[in-house]
Design a protein around this motif. Sequence first.
Motif, PDB file in Angstrom:
ATOM      1  N   ALA A  54       0.922  -1.207  -0.013  1.00 31.22           N
ATOM      2  CA  ALA A  54       0.032   0.123   0.056  1.00 31.22           C
ATOM      3  C   ALA A  54       0.848   1.128  -0.005  1.00 31.22           C
ATOM      4  O   ALA A  54       0.544   2.412  -0.863  1.00 31.22           O
ATOM      5  CB  ALA A  54      -1.039   0.007   1.307  1.00 31.22           C
ATOM      6  N   VAL A  55       1.922   1.242   0.573  1.00 30.53           N
ATOM      7  CA  VAL A  55       2.761   2.414   0.790  1.00 30.53           C
ATOM      8  C   VAL A  55       3.408   2.549  -0.693  1.00 30.53           C
ATOM      9  O   VAL A  55       3.377   3.845  -1.145  1.00 30.53           O
ATOM     10  CB  VAL A  55       3.989   1.972   1.686  1.00 30.53           C
ATOM     11  N   ALA A  56       3.738   1.620  -1.178  1.00 26.71           N
ATOM     12  CA  ALA A  56       4.304   1.682  -2.560  1.00 26.71           C
ATOM     13  C   ALA A  56       3.480   1.991  -3.502  1.00 26.71           C
ATOM     14  O   ALA A  56       3.770   2.992  -4.410  1.00 26.71           O
ATOM     15  CB  ALA A  56       4.906   0.187  -3.194  1.00 26.71           C
ATOM     16  N   ALA A  57       2.092   1.603  -3.557  1.00 27.97           N
ATOM     17  CA  ALA A  57       1.182   2.089  -4.554  1.00 27.97           C
ATOM     18  C   ALA A  57       0.888   3.502  -4.230  1.00 27.97           C
ATOM     19  O   ALA A  57       0.675   4.435  -5.183  1.00 27.97           O
ATOM     20  CB  ALA A  57      -0.211   1.267  -4.238  1.00 27.97           C
ATOM     21  N   ARG A  58       0.887   4.117  -2.951  1.00 30.20           N
ATOM     22  CA  ARG A  58       0.700   5.630  -2.804  1.00 30.20           C
ATOM     23  C   ARG A  58       1.723   6.391  -3.285  1.00 30.20           C
ATOM     24  O   ARG A  58       1.633   7.340  -3.990  1.00 30.20           O
ATOM     25  CB  ARG A  58       0.407   5.725  -1.299  1.00 30.20           C
ATOM     26  N   LEU A  59       2.900   5.976  -3.257  1.00 29.41           N
ATOM     27  CA  LEU A  59       4.256   6.482  -3.620  1.00 29.41           C
ATOM     28  C   LEU A  59       4.137   6.521  -5.226  1.00 29.41           C
ATOM     29  O   LEU A  59       4.204   7.662  -5.953  1.00 29.41           O
ATOM     30  CB  LEU A  59       5.347   5.774  -3.410  1.00 29.41           C
ATOM     31  N   LEU A  60       3.733   5.416  -5.921  1.00 34.47           N
ATOM     32  CA  LEU A  60       3.489   5.440  -7.421  1.00 34.47           C
ATOM     33  C   LEU A  60       2.477   6.333  -7.912  1.00 34.47           C
ATOM     34  O   LEU A  60       2.692   7.109  -8.901  1.00 34.47           O
ATOM     35  CB  LEU A  60       3.387   3.786  -8.048  1.00 34.47           C
ATOM     36  N   GLU A  61       1.316   6.511  -7.116  1.00 34.52           N
ATOM     37  CA  GLU A  61       0.323   7.649  -7.331  1.00 34.52           C
ATOM     38  C   GLU A  61       0.819   9.024  -7.351  1.00 34.52           C
ATOM     39  O   GLU A  61       0.615   9.711  -8.081  1.00 34.52           O
ATOM     40  CB  GLU A  61      -0.738   7.216  -6.665  1.00 34.52           C
ATOM     41  N   ARG A  62       1.650   9.244  -6.393  1.00 35.75           N
ATOM     42  CA  ARG A  62       1.907  10.600  -6.054  1.00 35.75           C
ATOM     43  C   ARG A  62       3.132  11.041  -6.859  1.00 35.75           C
ATOM     44  O   ARG A  62       3.011  12.077  -7.406  1.00 35.75           O
ATOM     45  CB  ARG A  62       2.569  10.608  -4.544  1.00 35.75           C
ATOM     46  N   GLU A  63       3.835   9.996  -7.226  1.00 41.86           N
ATOM     47  CA  GLU A  63       5.055  10.499  -8.142  1.00 41.86           C
ATOM     48  C   GLU A  63       4.534  10.359  -9.766  1.00 41.86           C
ATOM     49  O   GLU A  63       5.219  11.278 -10.443  1.00 41.86           O
ATOM     50  CB  GLU A  63       6.158   9.539  -8.132  1.00 41.86           C
ATOM     51  N   TYR A  64       3.594   9.469  -9.927  1.00 38.30           N
ATOM     52  CA  TYR A  64       3.483   9.009 -11.422  1.00 38.30           C
ATOM     53  C   TYR A  64       2.288   9.223 -12.081  1.00 38.30           C
ATOM     54  O   TYR A  64       2.159   9.065 -13.394  1.00 38.30           O
ATOM     55  CB  TYR A  64       4.331   7.702 -11.705  1.00 38.30           C
ATOM     56  N   ALA A  65       1.306   9.006 -11.205  1.00 37.01           N
ATOM     57  CA  ALA A  65      -0.130   9.199 -11.679  1.00 37.01           C
ATOM     58  C   ALA A  65      -0.382  10.450 -12.491  1.00 37.01           C
ATOM     59  O   ALA A  65       0.085  11.461 -12.185  1.00 37.01           O
ATOM     60  CB  ALA A  65      -1.176   9.156 -10.518  1.00 37.01           C
TER      61      ALA A  65
END
Length: 397
Positions: free
Chosen positions: A386-397
Amino acid sequence: MRVLLSGIGTRGDVQPIVALAVELRERGHDVRLCVPPNFLDWVGGFGFDATPIGIAMREPRGGSAGTVPTPEQMREMVRHLVTNQFDVIASAMEGCELIVGGGAHQYAVRSIAESRGIPSVVALYAPVVLPSPDHAPGGEPGGDPVANMQRWADESRAWDQRFLELVNDNRRRLGLAPLSDVLNHVLSDEPWLAADPTLGPLPSTPGMRVVQTGAWILADEEPLEPALEEFVAAGAPPVYVGFGSMPADQAAGRTVVEAVRSVGRRVVLSRGWAELSLSDDADDVIAIGDVNQQALFPRVAAVVHHGGAGTTTTAARAGVPQVLVPMFSDQPYWGSRVRALGLGASVPRAELSVDSVASALRVALEPRVANRAAALAGDVKGDGAAVAARLLEREYA
């Protein structure tokens, strides 16, 4: 987001990628997967139509597991693996906006992303994979920092000898400039560390900015099979024995079973990829196939295993003592961490015997170790995906 996730290797390499895939899908993202062919059916059970990549790491029973390939066969195998990664990932990522590769042997992820002008992330599962003065390649923490960095320089040269020409040949096909250092390229300057910070704290990493997310854990709600449930409930908590995807031999399995018996405990023997078997039909031992470790481990007295990152983390989260029998790669590192944290003991594979394992088990079964394992369990988090998914959303979404 449209994201391609690549997992290459054994179950311990692929399962974290599937955990992230499930998390991203639940957040509404379009997820594609590349996994070895022997995991296609398993991944399909989660509703993913994955693309096969590489080779089936598990040798079929009756195959040529005992044969040693010639140097030329090894070179050809490596050439195939590298080129296959470039071909498969390039095809599978059409229309994707981001590529995530799991593990240190992702030779194509960053090059394909570079050729398409999209971002990529490489996630590693153990701190010891990161070049650091705090440890030698594949070694336990500690040692002379200067000597450690020299060994990392040697490791980088070894990677260049094995892979640099092959990677550059494939980069040339993509119209990309050649590399001079394949290891640093594969790891990148900003790798992610998908390991729990309590179990595997971040080492110093000169020249790298590492993002530690915590371990990517795939939730498992599968109940125990009735025969195993009945066995566990029939007496005092047994000891789990299993070597996962490792090529352990029958003698090793029987040695550990006898060691567990010698300390007065019943045994749950996981057959694993080595297909370990029982030496008798006594009622103090049961052999099992794939099992939900998250359901089983809280009900055992100790876990004896090979020291993979996933099994170490699952046992730690269950609050159960551990005895590790490290064989290669990052496994000695996890053995050292289990000892340092007071969660159990370890026995080098070369020193495996009934006496050595029994001695380690006596340490792990001491009340102080059990209490320490139970106390530390709450510190080992389960939300890394979940932490990784949030980071991906924040950085790349």
